[in-house]
Enzyme design. Structure first.
Site, PDB file in Angstrom:
ATOM      1  CG  HIS A 153      59.374  40.236 124.300  1.00  0.00           C
ATOM      2  ND1 HIS A 153      58.658  41.211 124.971  1.00  0.00           N
ATOM      3  CD2 HIS A 153      58.561  39.830 123.282  1.00  0.00           C
ATOM      4  CE1 HIS A 153      57.486  41.381 124.386  1.00  0.00           C
ATOM      5  NE2 HIS A 153      57.404  40.557 123.359  1.00  0.00           N
ATOM      6  CD  GLU A 154      59.235  37.345 120.536  1.00  0.00           C
ATOM      7  OE1 GLU A 154      58.234  36.603 120.511  1.00  0.00           O
ATOM      8  OE2 GLU A 154      59.172  38.575 120.367  1.00  0.00           O
ATOM      9  CG  HIS A 157      55.238  36.212 124.042  1.00  0.00           C
ATOM     10  ND1 HIS A 157      54.172  36.874 124.627  1.00  0.00           N
ATOM     11  CD2 HIS A 157      55.874  37.134 123.258  1.00  0.00           C
ATOM     12  CE1 HIS A 157      54.151  38.140 124.215  1.00  0.00           C
ATOM     13  NE2 HIS A 157      55.173  38.319 123.395  1.00  0.00           N
ATOM     14  CD  GLU A 210      53.652  41.781 122.743  1.00  0.00           C
ATOM     15  OE1 GLU A 210      54.875  41.935 122.897  1.00  0.00           O
ATOM     16  OE2 GLU A 210      53.172  40.861 122.066  1.00  0.00           O
TER      17      GLU A 210
END
Length: 278
Positions: A153-154, A157, A210
């Site tokens: 997820h990070e 980004h 997100e």
């Protein structure tokens, strides 16, 4: 020599000229930061010409080193060797898959470190500067598959340049303030380093960002040999933490638990054929 002060109309006209000039400088371009992947993220993004990818990565290097230095001074940098090794091993497997979304990211100078803090958080700066807080590891006690969901997820980004997208919006706001300053005679200033710090540690990510990070993250995990369905159990754990009092940073601006889990269930099933346990 004419000492006559400009009229209000003259000041407005001058301000409009300033607006035109500054608007040209801050003009946004439409870009596609990543390829769609199996998950199908194909939204085009608008980036300010005043916030280049290279500039933001350079600022990220300085901000990351400052963060590590502060942690080191307090004895909080990589306080547990086994935790650090685990985080780095999982992150490296995920990084091995980033070329699916953007080939140039395989050449980033990736760095992965653990910071001793009770904060339940993790992040990835532009250019691949990753930090995981021990609070996340201790409070959530994630399995390797769940930790891969966090890191994926990070990393997503950073691949999508969400920080640059937010910084571009901040710069546009600052340009508006500069125009106002030109009209009123007040002062306004912007600082890209300060903008990045604010984006990384102050401003929340949008729900759209997100959701994109969630979806790309499960695909990265699946391709790296981690069960993408673990993203559902991870965020269920995170939601339980928040119900116990105090919302973890990772949940501060995310979509509602119900909609998020429903989306993750769908996304994980979509990429499940890519998953081959190692």
């Amino acid at each position: 020599m004419n000492n006559k002060k400009p009229s209000a109309a003259g000041r407005i006209a001058a301000g409009l000229l300033s607006l035109a000039a500054l608007g040209a400088l801050a003009a946004c371009e439409t870009v596609s930061t990543t390829q769609a992947g199996t998950i199908g993220i194909d939204r085009t993004q608008r980036m300010s010409s005043l916030v280049s990818e290279a500039q933001l990565e350079q600022e990220a290097v300085g901000l990351y080193q400052q963060t590590l230095s502060q942690a080191s001074t307090k004895g909080q940098l990589n306080p547990n060797a086994s935790q650090t090794t685990r985080v780095r091993n999982i992150a490296q497997r995920l990084i091995g898959q980033v070329g699916v979304f953007r080939p140039d990211a395989t050449r980033w100078n990736w760095e992965i470190n653990v910071i001793g803090s009770s904060e339940v958080n993790a992040w990835c700066m532009p250019g691949g500067k990753i930090a995981v807080y021990t609070g996340l590891l201790d409070a959530v006690k994630p399995t390797d598959d769940e930790l891969a969901a966090v890191l994926g997820h990070e990393i997503a980004h950073a691949l999508r340049e969400h920080a640059r997208e937010q910084a571009s919006q901040q710069v546009a706001t600052n340009v508006g303030l500069s125009v106002l300053a030109a009209v009123t005679g007040s002062q306004a200033a912007s600082d890209l380093g300060g903008t990045l710090s604010n984006v990384m540690f102050g401003l929340p990510n949008s729900r759209l960002h997100e959701t994109e990070a969630d979806r790309i993250g499960v695909e990265l995990a699946a391709r790296a040999g981690y069960d993408p369905r673990a993203a559902v159990t991870l965020w269920t754990k995170m939601e339980k933490l928040s119900s116990g009092g105090g919302t973890p940073e990772l949940l501060s601006t995310h979509p509602s638990a119900e909609s998020r889990i429903a989306d993750l269930q769908k996304a994980s099933q979509q990429v499940l054929p890519l998953y081959h346990p190692r």
